[in-house]
Design a protein around this motif. Structure first.
Motif, PDB file in Angstrom:
ATOM      1  N   ASN A   5       0.334  -1.545   0.236  1.00  0.00           N
ATOM      2  CA  ASN A   5      -0.223   0.213   0.325  1.00  0.00           C
ATOM      3  C   ASN A   5       0.718   1.196  -0.088  1.00  0.00           C
ATOM      4  O   ASN A   5       0.510   1.683  -0.537  1.00  0.00           O
ATOM      5  CB  ASN A   5      -1.045  -0.316   1.617  1.00  0.00           C
ATOM      6  CG  ASN A   5      -1.825  -0.953   0.789  1.00  0.00           C
ATOM      7  OD1 ASN A   5      -2.593  -1.249  -0.171  1.00  0.00           O
ATOM      8  ND2 ASN A   5      -2.647  -1.936   1.539  1.00  0.00           N
ATOM      9  N   VAL A   6       1.533   1.479   0.705  1.00  0.00           N
ATOM     10  CA  VAL A   6       2.660   2.153   0.640  1.00  0.00           C
ATOM     11  C   VAL A   6       3.527   2.797  -0.292  1.00  0.00           C
ATOM     12  O   VAL A   6       3.704   3.542  -0.796  1.00  0.00           O
ATOM     13  CB  VAL A   6       3.995   2.197   1.301  1.00  0.00           C
ATOM     14  CG1 VAL A   6       5.071   3.030   1.710  1.00  0.00           C
ATOM     15  CG2 VAL A   6       3.257   2.279   3.121  1.00  0.00           C
ATOM     16  N   ALA A   7       3.860   1.541  -0.631  1.00  0.00           N
ATOM     17  CA  ALA A   7       4.729   1.545  -2.842  1.00  0.00           C
ATOM     18  C   ALA A   7       3.287   2.217  -4.072  1.00  0.00           C
ATOM     19  O   ALA A   7       3.752   3.354  -4.497  1.00  0.00           O
ATOM     20  CB  ALA A   7       4.892   0.249  -3.606  1.00  0.00           C
ATOM     21  N   ARG A   8       2.288   1.787  -3.416  1.00  0.00           N
ATOM     22  CA  ARG A   8       1.362   1.981  -4.114  1.00  0.00           C
ATOM     23  C   ARG A   8       0.669   3.632  -4.303  1.00  0.00           C
ATOM     24  O   ARG A   8       1.178   4.421  -4.960  1.00  0.00           O
ATOM     25  CB  ARG A   8      -0.120   1.370  -4.030  1.00  0.00           C
ATOM     26  CG  ARG A   8      -1.134   1.579  -5.125  1.00  0.00           C
ATOM     27  CD  ARG A   8      -1.986   0.091  -5.154  1.00  0.00           C
ATOM     28  NE  ARG A   8      -3.328   0.414  -3.732  1.00  0.00           N
ATOM     29  CZ  ARG A   8      -3.740  -0.336  -3.678  1.00  0.00           C
ATOM     30  NH1 ARG A   8      -4.560  -1.042  -4.559  1.00  0.00           N
ATOM     31  NH2 ARG A   8      -4.864  -0.169  -2.205  1.00  0.00           N
ATOM     32  N   GLN A   9       0.546   4.537  -2.847  1.00  0.00           N
ATOM     33  CA  GLN A   9       0.714   5.545  -2.885  1.00  0.00           C
ATOM     34  C   GLN A   9       1.905   6.747  -3.205  1.00  0.00           C
ATOM     35  O   GLN A   9       1.747   7.218  -3.094  1.00  0.00           O
ATOM     36  CB  GLN A   9       0.606   5.461  -0.895  1.00  0.00           C
ATOM     37  CG  GLN A   9      -0.319   5.668  -1.201  1.00  0.00           C
ATOM     38  CD  GLN A   9      -1.066   5.212   0.190  1.00  0.00           C
ATOM     39  OE1 GLN A   9      -0.790   7.045   1.259  1.00  0.00           O
ATOM     40  NE2 GLN A   9      -1.393   4.893   1.949  1.00  0.00           N
ATOM     41  N   PHE A  10       3.153   5.823  -3.179  1.00  0.00           N
ATOM     42  CA  PHE A  10       4.530   6.710  -3.491  1.00  0.00           C
ATOM     43  C   PHE A  10       4.572   6.991  -4.891  1.00  0.00           C
ATOM     44  O   PHE A  10       4.691   7.586  -5.197  1.00  0.00           O
ATOM     45  CB  PHE A  10       5.641   5.813  -2.572  1.00  0.00           C
ATOM     46  CG  PHE A  10       6.499   6.508  -1.506  1.00  0.00           C
ATOM     47  CD1 PHE A  10       7.237   7.545  -1.790  1.00  0.00           C
ATOM     48  CD2 PHE A  10       5.969   5.909  -0.329  1.00  0.00           C
ATOM     49  CE1 PHE A  10       7.705   7.658  -0.191  1.00  0.00           C
ATOM     50  CE2 PHE A  10       6.899   6.544   0.659  1.00  0.00           C
ATOM     51  CZ  PHE A  10       7.009   7.665   0.830  1.00  0.00           C
ATOM     52  N   ALA A  11       3.957   5.906  -5.477  1.00  0.00           N
ATOM     53  CA  ALA A  11       4.241   5.430  -7.065  1.00  0.00           C
ATOM     54  C   ALA A  11       3.393   6.240  -7.428  1.00  0.00           C
ATOM     55  O   ALA A  11       3.125   6.762  -8.849  1.00  0.00           O
ATOM     56  CB  ALA A  11       3.767   4.633  -7.893  1.00  0.00           C
ATOM     57  N   THR A  12       2.241   7.221  -7.369  1.00  0.00           N
ATOM     58  CA  THR A  12       1.450   8.068  -7.612  1.00  0.00           C
ATOM     59  C   THR A  12       1.827   9.236  -7.193  1.00  0.00           C
ATOM     60  O   THR A  12       1.158  10.079  -8.480  1.00  0.00           O
ATOM     61  CB  THR A  12       0.394   8.171  -6.717  1.00  0.00           C
ATOM     62  OG1 THR A  12       0.176   9.131  -4.967  1.00  0.00           O
ATOM     63  CG2 THR A  12      -1.165   7.026  -6.971  1.00  0.00           C
ATOM     64  N   THR A  13       3.352   9.629  -6.568  1.00  0.00           N
ATOM     65  CA  THR A  13       3.744  10.810  -6.653  1.00  0.00           C
ATOM     66  C   THR A  13       4.820  11.317  -7.602  1.00  0.00           C
ATOM     67  O   THR A  13       5.335  12.004  -7.992  1.00  0.00           O
ATOM     68  CB  THR A  13       4.071  11.873  -5.081  1.00  0.00           C
ATOM     69  OG1 THR A  13       2.697  10.800  -4.668  1.00  0.00           O
ATOM     70  CG2 THR A  13       4.000  12.892  -4.977  1.00  0.00           C
ATOM     71  N   VAL A  14       5.331   9.883  -7.147  1.00  0.00           N
ATOM     72  CA  VAL A  14       7.559  10.327  -7.796  1.00  0.00           C
ATOM     73  C   VAL A  14       7.513   8.806  -8.551  1.00  0.00           C
ATOM     74  O   VAL A  14       6.745   8.091  -8.385  1.00  0.00           O
ATOM     75  CB  VAL A  14       7.973  10.421  -6.936  1.00  0.00           C
ATOM     76  CG1 VAL A  14       8.650  11.388  -6.357  1.00  0.00           C
ATOM     77  CG2 VAL A  14       8.325   9.392  -5.697  1.00  0.00           C
ATOM     78  N   ILE A  72      -0.222  -6.303  -5.927  1.00  0.00           N
ATOM     79  CA  ILE A  72      -0.655  -5.176  -5.667  1.00  0.00           C
ATOM     80  C   ILE A  72      -0.073  -2.924  -6.008  1.00  0.00           C
ATOM     81  O   ILE A  72      -1.140  -2.515  -6.663  1.00  0.00           O
ATOM     82  CB  ILE A  72      -0.854  -4.768  -4.020  1.00  0.00           C
ATOM     83  CG1 ILE A  72      -1.434  -6.190  -3.332  1.00  0.00           C
ATOM     84  CG2 ILE A  72      -1.117  -3.551  -3.784  1.00  0.00           C
ATOM     85  CD1 ILE A  72      -1.251  -6.185  -2.108  1.00  0.00           C
ATOM     86  N   SER A  73       1.225  -3.071  -6.212  1.00  0.00           N
ATOM     87  CA  SER A  73       1.312  -1.848  -6.628  1.00  0.00           C
ATOM     88  C   SER A  73       2.436  -1.575  -8.144  1.00  0.00           C
ATOM     89  O   SER A  73       2.513  -0.362  -8.364  1.00  0.00           O
ATOM     90  CB  SER A  73       2.423  -1.275  -5.707  1.00  0.00           C
ATOM     91  OG  SER A  73       3.932  -2.166  -5.894  1.00  0.00           O
ATOM     92  N   GLY A  74       2.206  -2.858  -8.190  1.00  0.00           N
ATOM     93  CA  GLY A  74       2.874  -3.119  -9.797  1.00  0.00           C
ATOM     94  C   GLY A  74       4.312  -2.137  -9.685  1.00  0.00           C
ATOM     95  O   GLY A  74       5.666  -2.079 -10.517  1.00  0.00           O
ATOM     96  N   CYS A  75       4.845  -2.589  -8.313  1.00  0.00           N
ATOM     97  CA  CYS A  75       6.734  -2.555  -8.037  1.00  0.00           C
ATOM     98  C   CYS A  75       7.241  -3.276  -7.929  1.00  0.00           C
ATOM     99  O   CYS A  75       7.035  -4.050  -7.003  1.00  0.00           O
ATOM    100  CB  CYS A  75       6.880  -1.449  -7.077  1.00  0.00           C
ATOM    101  SG  CYS A  75       7.430  -0.361  -6.202  1.00  0.00           S
TER     102      CYS A  75
END
Ligand SMILES: Nc1nc2c(ncn2[C@@H]2O[C@H](COP(=O)(O)OP(=O)(O)OP(=O)(O)O)[C@@H](O)[C@H]2O)c(=O)[nH]1
Length: 537
Positions: A287-296, A321-324
């Motif tokens: 979830n953290v990764a998903r949120q970071f990925a929307t910004t940077v 989940i995050s594609g990261c």
């Protein structure tokens, strides 16, 4: 007291607002949670020394499921469904996301029904292969670690972002060390843009010195943008090859943090942005990764503290989940504890099938080709001294923890009891201490301890010098003798000289009477031509 309540599975909190609320609600528990984590790390260190097994809790469960299948004579539909259920249960217990697990299970089920099983392959083997493929897929695709660690065509800028305490500063130093291992002449500058926590600047300075890299930091109170601007000018002037930028973390994701990162990204124009995530947060990391990925623009993730994560929830959920994708993993607090994350090799390790490719790569990193040739030559000549033994021991310890190494050997890893590993590691340390207490002449001539009339005195001197018990000394000489015999066997079999069973039996360490009787019996059962020379095939 149960602390499970501190970890709400993230599929329960799929809504962004809820995530934020949950994080702020849990903030007061953070100090307690960190203390708990530290105590777990300490406990594991005390029990197992530097050993960690990759997701051992999960690995044990899934290996059990696989091993039950492998033993089956008939793999009918009932057994197949049972095996699927066991694999599913082990993944769910590992805190993997339920939807992802169900997709994996359904894929295995469909493919198993559709696939044409090649001749020579059993149904159960095909099942294991499909599970391995599925696991590789959810651990991540191709990965970008090779690109990130490649030689720079021009100055390469890598920015490290993540929540507070995830391990950014430590990872930067580890990354610098890993880069220097690959490119010893690379010039690396560490930039302290985490200006919020004064201790972070000091920490980066100290770590920079430990990995022999220069650190650029501003005055206390200066802002991150200012430091970055100066550091970039300085790095161009001094022609650094790599610029590793440390950034500030927060306990939770907030606008302040994101705005700062956006500005730093705009000014630094980094080639890569690595998101550092704490594996012990489980699915929450995704979830953290998903949120970071929307910004940077995140290039990949570094999953830290895998040495303390027995379940694997973060690794199993992150990519889907995050594609990261995970590029690197932190495997200890030491500056050597950063490894490249290859999903296929990790899946293989988890399933107890070893990871021989990584083992060979590790060996290549730690021992030169000339040393290998020299060692092989001595083996061929059937010469094996304490000096050689010491070299081998140093080589083994330079490759990291013994537990990790054994886990990489196919067919060995899953048979090793992790509680035995600390004993083996102690044995290696004892052997080193004993050899280091010998004179140069003794190191070169082991015979002095076996035939020479002064051998008893020598052994007593070494026992006192190394501070070891008589039992440890006896055990050491016995182990050395059997290593010497193995070397002789290998040398003899390679040169085709008489050796093997006959020559071993004639030595004084051919085992006890029962073992000798067993050997004679085995020899009688063997076809005559196989016991004359070399190894029986
Ligand atoms: N066991 C273990 N500990 C690690 C690993 N990586 C980092 N740590 C530890 O985690 C703690 C926090 O690491 P830092 O590097 O200070 O984290 P940070 O993200 O820079 O923290 P802030 O600057 O506060 O945002 C330190 O005690 C590190 O030694 C790892 O892979 N394994």
């Amino acid at each position: 007291m149960s602390i499970a309540f501190l970890h709400v599975p993230s599929y329960v909190c799929c809504h962004k607002t809820f995530c934020r609320k949950r994080a702020s609600l849990l903030a007061p528990f953070d100090a307690f949670r960190n203390k708990w984590r530290k105590s777990i790390i300490l406990q594991r260190k005390n029990t197992y020394g530097p050993v960690y097994m990759l997701f051992d809790e999960f690995a044990n469960k899934i290996q059990q499921a696989i091993s039950n299948v492998s033993k089956l004579q008939v793999f009918n539909d009932k057994e197949f469904q049972k095996a699927l259920k066991n694999v599913r249960d082990s993944l769910i217990e590992a805190d993997a996301n339920v939807e992802i697990v169900d997709e994996l299970i359904s894929n295995v089920e469909t493919k198993m029904k559709q696939v044409k099983i090649p001749k020579g392959v059993t149904k159960t083997q095909m099942f294991v292969k499909l599970v391995q493929d599925g696991l590789t897929e959810i651990l991540g695709g191709e990965g970008t670690s090779d690109r990130i660690l490649s030689a720079p065509q021009r100055q390469k800028r890598i920015m490290f972002v993540g929540l507070q305490g995830s391990g950014k500063t430590t990872t930067i130093a580890k990354f610098a060390k890993l880069t220097l291992k690959k490119f010893p002449k690379a010039r690396i500058l560490l930039v302290a843009c985490d200006t919020r926590r004064p201790a972070a600047i000091e920490q980066l300075n100290i770590l920079g010195k430990r990995v022999n890299c220069e650190t650029f930091s501003g005055e206390e109170g200066s802002n991150a943008e200012w430091v970055l601007d100066r550091a970039l000018k300085y790095s161009l002037e001094k022609e650094f090859d790599y610029i590793l930028i440390d950034t500030a973390g927060r306990q939770v994701i907030d606008n302040d943090l994101m705005n700062e990162l956006v500005l730093l990204e705009k000014n630094a124009k980094p080639d890569e942005i690595l998101l550092v995530l704490d594996a012990m947060t489980g699915q929450e990391a995704a979830n953290v990764a998903r949120q970071f990925a929307t910004t940077v623009r995140i290039s990949g993730a570094v999953l830290t503290k895998l040495d303390s994560d027995t379940r694997g929830g973060a690794a199993l959920s992150l990519n889907s989940i995050s594609g990261c994708s995970i590029c690197f993993m932190g495997t200890s607090e030491n500056l050597d504890g950063l490894e490249t994350f290859y999903p296929d090799r990790i899946a293989s390790r988890i399933l107890g099938m070893g990871d021989i490719v990584s083992l060979v790569e590790k060996a290549q990193e730690n021992v030169s080709e000339d040393e290998v040739k020299e060692m092989a030559k001595r083996m061929m000549e059937a010469k094996f001294t304490f000096e050689d033994f010491l070299k081998q021991l140093s080589f083994v310890s330079s490759m990291g923890s013994l537990g990790n190494m054994l886990k990489m050997i196919p067919g060995v890893g899953n048979k090793i009891n992790s509680e035995d590993i600390p004993k083996m590691e102690t044995k290696l340390k004892v052997a080193k201490a004993i050899i280091q207490s010998m004179t140069n002449e003794e190191k070169k001539n082991p015979q002095l301890f076996y035939d020479d009339i002064s051998s008893k005195k020598r052994i007593e001197r070494i026992r006192r010098g190394s501070g070891r018990s008589q039992e440890e000394i006896d055990d050491f000489f016995k182990t050395f003798k059997s290593a010497q015999i193995t070397m002789k066997k290998l040398g003899a079999s390679a040169t085709g000289e008489a050796g093997s069973a006959d020559s071993i039996e004639s030595t004084d360490f051919a085992g006890n009477r029962a073992q000798r009787r067993k050997l004679t019996k085995a020899k009688k059962l063997m076809p005559k031509n196989t016991i004359k020379k070399g190894f029986a095939k």
